[in-house]
Design an enzyme around this catalytic site. Structure first.
Site, PDB file in Angstrom:
ATOM      1  N   HIS A 119      73.699  47.924  56.999  1.00 31.22           N
ATOM      2  CA  HIS A 119      74.890  47.520  57.745  1.00 31.22           C
ATOM      3  C   HIS A 119      76.128  48.151  57.110  1.00 31.22           C
ATOM      4  O   HIS A 119      76.159  48.434  55.923  1.00 31.22           O
ATOM      5  CB  HIS A 119      75.036  45.996  57.772  1.00 31.22           C
ATOM      6  N   HIS A 121      80.186  47.800  56.212  1.00 28.50           N
ATOM      7  CA  HIS A 121      81.265  46.851  55.969  1.00 28.50           C
ATOM      8  C   HIS A 121      82.576  47.539  56.336  1.00 28.50           C
ATOM      9  O   HIS A 121      82.791  48.697  55.974  1.00 28.50           O
ATOM     10  CB  HIS A 121      81.352  46.474  54.483  1.00 28.50           C
TER      11      HIS A 121
END
Length: 162
Positions: A119, A121
């Site tokens: 993922h 950020h």
């Protein structure tokens, strides 16, 4: 180093469900507001970070449970990149961020807290947002209403998709 007593983080530390929290987010379609989901696209979604570094910190997460970005499809990678760029614009416009840190911690060795599901950020930054308490006390303060920020970012993502 001094330690800050933060019992509210125990929920994060104790969450050891077999289901990845990002997969749970992806699958709980009726809980977007509760989970802080900002958008759902074909290959990825955007979610507010439950334990933000700064107000407005969110993540762009592929639906596919995959640790290694090199295993993501070109479509997924491209779509994530589009939303990262769009997210930077929104953070600058809506929150008046002076800059944005973008990052991925790929695998446990690189510091990923949820290593099995890659993922991005996006962490908004402002001039002077690192002050004495961060520098000396090694403590961060979130001095904003996280729910209000979520609503503001949600509105911005929805407006761009309309």
């Amino acid at each position: 180093m001094e330690y800050l007593y933060a019992p509210w983080r125990s929920e994060y530390l104790e969450e050891k469900d077999e289901l990845c929290p990002f997969c749970a987010c992806a699958n709980k379609l009726k809980s977007d507001a509760e989970l802080g989901v900002l958008f759902r696209a074909k290959h990825c979604l955007g979610v507010m970070n439950r334990y933000p570094y700064t107000p407005g910190h969110f993540m762009v997460i592929p639906y596919k449970h995959e640790e290694h970005i090199e295993n993501l499809s070109e479509e997924t990678w491209s779509e994530m990149s589009v939303f990262v760029r769009e997210g930077v614009k929104i953070l600058k416009e809506c929150l008046k961020a002076s800059g944005v840190n973008i990052g991925m911690n790929l695998s446990t060795a690189a510091g990923a807290g949820i290593a099995p599901h890659c993922h991005y950020h996006l962490v908004p930054r402002w001039s002077g947002d690192t002050n004495f308490i961060t520098s000396i006390g090694q403590t961060r303060i979130c001095g904003a209403d996280v729910e209000k920020i979520y609503q503001k970012l949600l509105k911005a993502f929805n407006a761009r998709r309309a």
